[in-house]
Design a protein around this motif. Sequence first.
Motif, mmCIF file in Angstrom:
data_model
loop_
_atom_site.group_PDB
_atom_site.id
_atom_site.type_symbol
_atom_site.label_atom_id
_atom_site.label_comp_id
_atom_site.label_asym_id
_atom_site.label_seq_id
_atom_site.Cartn_x
_atom_site.Cartn_y
_atom_site.Cartn_z
ATOM 1 N N GLU A 34 -6.634 10.658 3.135
ATOM 2 C CA GLU A 34 -6.588 8.983 3.399
ATOM 3 C C GLU A 34 -7.950 8.260 3.908
ATOM 4 O O GLU A 34 -7.971 7.078 3.862
ATOM 5 C CB GLU A 34 -5.299 9.000 4.783
ATOM 6 C CG GLU A 34 -4.519 7.796 4.669
ATOM 7 C CD GLU A 34 -3.691 7.732 5.942
ATOM 8 O OE1 GLU A 34 -2.498 7.757 5.570
ATOM 9 O OE2 GLU A 34 -3.409 7.762 7.539
ATOM 10 N N TYR B 54 3.156 1.251 -3.570
ATOM 11 C CA TYR B 54 2.236 1.075 -4.938
ATOM 12 C C TYR B 54 0.583 2.119 -4.606
ATOM 13 O O TYR B 54 0.510 3.043 -5.217
ATOM 14 C CB TYR B 54 2.600 0.598 -5.499
ATOM 15 C CG TYR B 54 2.625 -0.663 -5.586
ATOM 16 C CD1 TYR B 54 1.113 -1.194 -6.383
ATOM 17 C CD2 TYR B 54 3.230 -1.300 -5.204
ATOM 18 C CE1 TYR B 54 0.589 -2.809 -6.018
ATOM 19 C CE2 TYR B 54 3.168 -2.694 -4.552
ATOM 20 C CZ TYR B 54 1.875 -3.316 -5.006
ATOM 21 O OH TYR B 54 1.556 -4.883 -5.349
ATOM 22 N N GLU C 65 -1.147 8.840 -5.548
ATOM 23 C CA GLU C 65 -0.591 10.082 -4.550
ATOM 24 C C GLU C 65 0.097 11.158 -5.706
ATOM 25 O O GLU C 65 -0.020 11.802 -6.069
ATOM 26 C CB GLU C 65 -0.247 9.989 -3.745
ATOM 27 C CG GLU C 65 0.759 11.182 -1.968
ATOM 28 C CD GLU C 65 1.262 10.834 -1.264
ATOM 29 O OE1 GLU C 65 0.907 10.965 -0.234
ATOM 30 O OE2 GLU C 65 2.605 9.906 -1.437
ATOM 31 N N PHE D 276 -1.448 2.983 -2.803
ATOM 32 C CA PHE D 276 -2.163 4.610 -2.497
ATOM 33 C C PHE D 276 -0.179 5.602 -2.376
ATOM 34 O O PHE D 276 -0.874 6.969 -3.216
ATOM 35 C CB PHE D 276 -1.504 4.873 -1.030
ATOM 36 C CG PHE D 276 -2.954 4.648 -0.141
ATOM 37 C CD1 PHE D 276 -3.959 3.751 -1.031
ATOM 38 C CD2 PHE D 276 -3.285 4.596 1.792
ATOM 39 C CE1 PHE D 276 -5.230 3.736 0.162
ATOM 40 C CE2 PHE D 276 -4.350 5.079 1.529
ATOM 41 C CZ PHE D 276 -5.746 3.605 0.935
ATOM 42 N N ALA D 277 0.680 5.581 -2.534
ATOM 43 C CA ALA D 277 1.639 6.191 -2.677
ATOM 44 C C ALA D 277 1.785 6.460 -4.896
ATOM 45 O O ALA D 277 2.088 7.826 -4.885
ATOM 46 C CB ALA D 277 3.863 5.339 -2.914
ATOM 47 N N THR E 114 1.383 -0.802 0.152
ATOM 48 C CA THR E 114 -0.464 0.503 -0.141
ATOM 49 C C THR E 114 1.236 1.014 -0.161
ATOM 50 O O THR E 114 0.887 2.051 -0.458
ATOM 51 C CB THR E 114 -0.974 0.235 0.929
ATOM 52 O OG1 THR E 114 -1.506 -1.015 1.867
ATOM 53 C CG2 THR E 114 -2.383 0.995 0.804
ATOM 54 N N ARG E 115 1.967 1.304 1.255
ATOM 55 C CA ARG E 115 2.855 2.204 0.998
ATOM 56 C C ARG E 115 3.933 2.555 -0.242
ATOM 57 O O ARG E 115 4.681 3.264 -0.747
ATOM 58 C CB ARG E 115 3.638 2.466 1.857
ATOM 59 C CG ARG E 115 2.507 2.966 3.744
ATOM 60 C CD ARG E 115 2.907 3.052 5.007
ATOM 61 N NE ARG E 115 3.517 4.114 5.125
ATOM 62 C CZ ARG E 115 3.364 5.640 5.098
ATOM 63 N NH1 ARG E 115 1.650 4.745 5.541
ATOM 64 N NH2 ARG E 115 3.526 6.442 5.200
ATOM 65 N N ARG F 17 9.266 2.569 -0.424
ATOM 66 C CA ARG F 17 7.892 2.909 -0.241
ATOM 67 C C ARG F 17 7.458 4.520 0.299
ATOM 68 O O ARG F 17 8.393 5.027 0.641
ATOM 69 C CB ARG F 17 7.260 3.048 1.885
ATOM 70 C CG ARG F 17 7.008 1.076 1.869
ATOM 71 C CD ARG F 17 7.439 0.213 2.958
ATOM 72 N NE ARG F 17 8.507 -0.314 3.284
ATOM 73 C CZ ARG F 17 9.256 0.312 4.185
ATOM 74 N NH1 ARG F 17 8.041 -0.430 5.218
ATOM 75 N NH2 ARG F 17 9.945 0.409 5.176
ATOM 76 N N HIS F 18 7.227 5.023 -0.811
ATOM 77 C CA HIS F 18 6.923 6.326 -0.707
ATOM 78 C C HIS F 18 5.899 7.066 -0.791
ATOM 79 O O HIS F 18 5.647 8.562 -1.717
ATOM 80 C CB HIS F 18 7.509 6.974 -2.169
ATOM 81 C CG HIS F 18 6.650 6.085 -3.699
ATOM 82 N ND1 HIS F 18 5.889 6.962 -4.222
ATOM 83 C CD2 HIS F 18 7.276 5.237 -3.921
ATOM 84 C CE1 HIS F 18 5.521 6.625 -5.054
ATOM 85 N NE2 HIS F 18 5.973 4.921 -5.808
ATOM 86 N N TYR F 19 5.022 6.641 -0.192
ATOM 87 C CA TYR F 19 3.908 6.950 0.523
ATOM 88 C C TYR F 19 3.990 8.417 1.428
ATOM 89 O O TYR F 19 4.746 8.258 2.379
ATOM 90 C CB TYR F 19 2.395 6.435 0.309
ATOM 91 C CG TYR F 19 1.497 6.671 0.974
ATOM 92 C CD1 TYR F 19 0.568 7.475 0.319
ATOM 93 C CD2 TYR F 19 1.135 6.259 2.158
ATOM 94 C CE1 TYR F 19 -0.987 8.268 0.188
ATOM 95 C CE2 TYR F 19 0.487 6.621 2.941
ATOM 96 C CZ TYR F 19 -0.820 7.439 1.927
ATOM 97 O OH TYR F 19 -1.870 8.339 2.413
#
Length: 651
Positions: free
Chosen positions: A203, A161, A167, A163-164, A158-159, A556-558
């Motif tokens: 979020e 891709y 975003e 959501f990342a 999730t963090r 993880r780029h979110y």
Amino acid sequence: MRVSGFLAAIIGLSAIGIAFLTGTDLRGPAIGLLDAVARVAVWGLILVSCARLAARIVGSRLTGLAHVIWDGATGLAGLIVLLLVVGLVPGGFRPVSVHFVLLVVVAAAAYTVTKDPVARFRTPQHVDAPSRGVILLLLGLLLAGLAWDRVPPSFFDTRAYHFALPEMWLVNGRIAPETWSLHAWFPPGMPLLYGVGLATGGEPWANDASLLVGLLLVAGAFDLARRSFGGAAGLLAAALVTATPLILYALAIPAADLGHGLFVFGSLACLFLRSAEDPSWWKRASVLAGGALLTKYLGLIAPIAIGAVWIGLKPVSTPVSWRRRIGEAFRFAALAVLLAAPWFAANVLTVGNPVAPAASSIFPTRGLAPGGAQRFRGDARGGLPGWQDVRNLGPRWISGSEEDSRFYPTPAFGWLPLVLAPLALVAVRNDRNVRAVMGVAAVLFAVWFMTYRWERFLVAGATVLAVGIAGGIVAMARRGNALRVLPFVAALFTVLSILAPLLEIGRFNHGLRVALGLESAQEFIGGGFPSARLFRLVNERLDPGRDRILFLGEMRHYGLSVPRCAPTGFNTHPLVEALRNDPDAGTAHAAMRRLRFTHVIVDPGWIARSAAQYPSLSYLVQQPDAMAHYIGSLGTPLAVEGNVALFRIPD
């Protein structure tokens, strides 16, 4: 349950849920109430609008809850296509453009109301006891989900891709695959819906997209079982789906699996319900198959290939020539693939492979590191199964695996299906519908076992299995005598079985304190992720219009409002390639500046772990001092949180 009692139950449950949501919102009761009402209202309006438009397009005659379920799911698939087509245009995926698309959808739906020959909600309908039961179940899930959706995602995927990527698309202003991210080549169906949430309210609103498709999945299982086996089977099927651990995990952990499961299940269910008198089921099935393909490439197998074969072998009326059967099967598959064509084209233009990273041995794929496809297949448990895969089924499905639970909660099913499934199999002999549903479930499980063996990919198969089990149990109960108590016993065990997966979710995510209002989302995620604390500083100090960040180590780029590049271990890394060509730090700085990078975020521990695992970073194993020398040349970090640091790349 009488109507008055039913309404009292709805009001009472709603009052308890609203009181909890407002009383546990750390921003205050008023804001908590407004937020909860807005989330339900906006997503509800989107769903009803999608249902209205889809009903118009497919010629639906459905009303009430069935209209919302089947036409709503079909409309969501259409919304994904619309968001994708607009978002691929530069500037087409900024918050204002996303909201414009939603306004157009709502306005178009409002216009169709005046032209609709079917009274979708105005016709009084008798609400029988099973329907009342499932409405209360859905309401309970909704209220629990609204509370849980306040918990920030901590799941790696999730963090990294889910959501990342949306975003990042909102920051960049458009949807596009990236050569540096294998994950950015996956079909973007659920990330597009998450992007709607992120663009609208942040979020929790994005988490609500997963809740929405989960509610539709439970309701769809109810309606399919009700139409096939009766109301009691419908309610039992809805309860079984809700209690299935892997589906509860998917509800609590936003990813692509729940949405993909909804579209696969919905497409196959519509094929099961199709008739010569109502062609709208066939049209829904094809659009939903397109939604399945836009959430995972596995949609090419299930439901598209399976559905095409099904249509060819089982026409809705007889006699039908083989030529006509083949034509119907082709139209079903062609429309589904056509809906996903914009994404295939985007992948071709960016990386040269329409279904990247699959078929990379056929299509040269830009950005894929040598050996990256093989490494990804191993991480995704892909390829033909071996004996060890058979041995893993027990702990992963039934008893739980401590090792696997570090990556995703287990077990996927627990003991309940193992106990109940034999009852359905007994009914297979005498009930044609049970036989057909269990056969579809068996095919879906076989496809899963022969392709990618992550249990969370079994959402559709588990839902079909639940419908088959419910139908079989009710069929057994109709034989009379002591067997009549079977549905009640099954329902009791189903309710009791929910506790174990709920505890497993709490253990995996650790977010219960946030859901209960005992800890803020910011404190929770900052305490577990030093990178999240660093990202807050980055957002304060860097300019999205001028700066661009390169990640080194962390994927993880979110949580960033700045353009970035976070290469996965499966992709070539621009800095590693620059150092491979010339280990001089100054030359590497110049190369990164030419690529418009102004800053780099470094996680040394992640670099060390990743270099030993991923082929794209093999140079760092061969030349261990090269990276240390380069990091040293960056000077003093601008910000540090834990082991993660932000540096400015020298001019």
